[in-house]
Design an enzyme around this catalytic site. Structure first.
Site, mmCIF file in Angstrom:
data_model
loop_
_atom_site.group_PDB
_atom_site.id
_atom_site.type_symbol
_atom_site.label_atom_id
_atom_site.label_comp_id
_atom_site.label_asym_id
_atom_site.label_seq_id
_atom_site.Cartn_x
_atom_site.Cartn_y
_atom_site.Cartn_z
ATOM 1 N N HIS A 50 41.529 23.412 41.247
ATOM 2 C CA HIS A 50 40.349 22.589 40.983
ATOM 3 C C HIS A 50 40.051 22.573 39.489
ATOM 4 O O HIS A 50 39.758 23.609 38.902
ATOM 5 C CB HIS A 50 39.128 23.146 41.727
ATOM 6 C CG HIS A 50 39.256 23.075 43.219
ATOM 7 N ND1 HIS A 50 38.520 23.871 44.058
ATOM 8 C CD2 HIS A 50 40.027 22.309 44.017
ATOM 9 C CE1 HIS A 50 38.828 23.596 45.320
ATOM 10 N NE2 HIS A 50 39.749 22.655 45.312
ATOM 11 N N SER A 92 41.025 27.857 43.077
ATOM 12 C CA SER A 92 39.837 27.302 42.435
ATOM 13 C C SER A 92 39.309 28.310 41.423
ATOM 14 O O SER A 92 40.050 28.701 40.528
ATOM 15 C CB SER A 92 38.790 26.927 43.487
ATOM 16 O OG SER A 92 37.702 26.262 42.892
ATOM 17 N N THR A 93 38.077 28.776 41.570
ATOM 18 C CA THR A 93 37.477 29.667 40.578
ATOM 19 C C THR A 93 38.327 30.925 40.379
ATOM 20 O O THR A 93 38.637 31.622 41.330
ATOM 21 C CB THR A 93 36.060 30.082 41.011
ATOM 22 O OG1 THR A 93 35.337 28.919 41.387
ATOM 23 C CG2 THR A 93 35.333 30.798 39.882
ATOM 24 N N ASP A 113 38.160 24.776 50.761
ATOM 25 C CA ASP A 113 39.150 23.719 50.571
ATOM 26 C C ASP A 113 40.565 24.243 50.825
ATOM 27 O O ASP A 113 40.977 25.244 50.243
ATOM 28 C CB ASP A 113 39.051 23.168 49.144
ATOM 29 C CG ASP A 113 39.948 21.964 48.914
ATOM 30 O OD1 ASP A 113 40.106 21.153 49.849
ATOM 31 O OD2 ASP A 113 40.480 21.817 47.799
ATOM 32 N N MET A 159 36.134 29.524 45.332
ATOM 33 C CA MET A 159 34.936 29.379 46.140
ATOM 34 C C MET A 159 35.124 28.266 47.158
ATOM 35 O O MET A 159 35.780 27.275 46.880
ATOM 36 C CB MET A 159 33.747 29.052 45.216
ATOM 37 C CG MET A 159 32.436 28.779 45.932
ATOM 38 S SD MET A 159 31.879 30.164 46.955
ATOM 39 C CE MET A 159 31.230 31.272 45.698
#
Length: 371
Positions: free
Chosen positions: A209, A183-184, A305, A302
């Site tokens: 993401h 993600s991030t 997930d 973050m």
């Protein structure tokens, strides 16, 4: 919450309307404050010097100095958390990928029409990303030479040359499969892994993401840098060795089995863990259909997930690598994967690809020895 403990944000955008809307959205939050707005990077530069913000939001396209030029200088001279305000266009997506490469923590895609209502609909996403940026590990970007492949979060060292092409797995490459979640900070972390893999690597499936409209540029950029072929996943296509398949933004991506082959399942399923695409969806399908032939990799991001599904992969026999805290932009998803007992090895980002290749070569050697 006292003003001194709030996240202090400067908004940089050439649109007076966008500056006003973003300032209002930020100031509605009890834990953050817009301490200033600037209509171009030259004004912003002075404000940053004087006000020392925790986070800035930065428009991509501005007068006097392009947002990307400004970001590059900022990350070399005074690294700080930046959230890019991008546009939902092909050009906007390409520039956003460049911004993430230079060290921006994340981005928000503003709508092309209905700006006021659109930004207010994105308010929760905007402030979530500002909160993440405020705690992200941001490092000084290197002064890259033209054309060099450089990892902006690796302390300024240029990335090592990709692994030379050589027979990796033989017939095992059609059975083995690598699944990556991020993600991030993940766009650059994924690149750092993929550029070091040889052309005959096993099939790789990836969920990062990302909203619709950006994964096409992300896949194209990776494809231009890697020995393997990198593309967006397409519903029903066969998953082949030497290829990496990226979940399309705004769609769910999973694997299914068709005879001896793996095939892509890309659909409009509901968000899982608030994400679409979701790492959980991909990793659960890998646990179910690939089992002990899978290798899992959890990278910076973050939240949680994919952590539970990565444990399912491990229980099904996969071998899992998790990025360590020191090399993560945000140590959320990796921390949760470790907490779920899903990690076989916790490694710095730069060591994940070499460890993966060594493990796969070892598996290939064992198969060759049996033959």
């Amino acid at each position: 919450m006292s003003s001194s403990s709030k996240i202090r944000v400067i908004v940089v955008d050439d649109s007076a309307l966008v500056r006003s809307l973003l300032a209002e959205i930020i100031n509605r939050q009890p834990d953050m404050q817009c301490i200033g707005t600037a209509n171009d990077p030259l004004v912003a530069r002075e404000m940053i010097r004087e006000m020392n913000p925790d986070v800035i939001t930065l428009d991509v396209e501005m007068p006097r100095m392009d947002g990307i030029d400004f970001l590059g200088r900022l990350m070399r001279l005074r690294p700080m958390p930046v959230v890019m305000i991008s546009t939902l266009t092909e050009r906007g997506a390409e520039v956003t990928m460049r911004a993430l490469e230079l060290g921006a923590v994340d981005f928000v895609a503003k709508p092309r029409v209905g700006l006021a209502s659109g930004l207010n609909e994105l308010a929760a996403q905007i402030v979530d990303k500002i909160r993440v940026a405020a705690v992200a590990q941001v490092r000084r970007a290197p002064a890259a030479s033209a054309g060099a492949i450089v990892h902006p979060h690796a302390g300024g060292a240029a990335a090592a040359a990709p692994v030379a092409a050589s027979p990796l797995l033989g017939r095992l490459s059609t059975e083995k499969l690598v699944a990556i979640g991020a993600s991030t900070g993940g766009t650059e972390a994924i690149r750092e892994v993929l550029v070091h893999l040889p052309a005959d690597a096993p099939a790789i499936v990836i969920t990062q993401h990302m909203p619709p409209g950006f994964t096409t540029s992300f896949a194209a950029r990776l494809n231009s840098l890697c020995q393997i072929t990198v593309k967006e996943a397409v519903q029903g296509e066969r998953i082949l060795p030497g290829h990496a398949y990226i979940a399309p933004g705004g769609r769910q991506f999973a694997l299914a089995k068709s005879g001896a082959n793996y095939v892509a399942v890309v659909d409009d399923g509901p968000p899982v863990n608030r994400h679409k695409p979701s790492v959980e969806v991909l990793f659960k399908s890998v646990a179910a259909h690939v089992g002990r032939n899978a290798v899992g990799i959890m990278l910076t991001g973050m939240g949680a997930d994919g952590a539970a599904a990565m444990r399912e992969m491990k229980d099904a026999g996969s071998y899992n690598y998790v990025q360590d805290e020191a090399s993560c932009i945000v140590f959320g998803m990796p921390r949760e994967a470790i907490a779920h007992g899903a990690a076989d090895e916790v490694l710095p980002l730069a060591q994940i690809a070499p460890a993966l290749v060594a493990r796969l070569r070892g598996a290939g050697d064992r198969v060759h020895h049996r033959i």
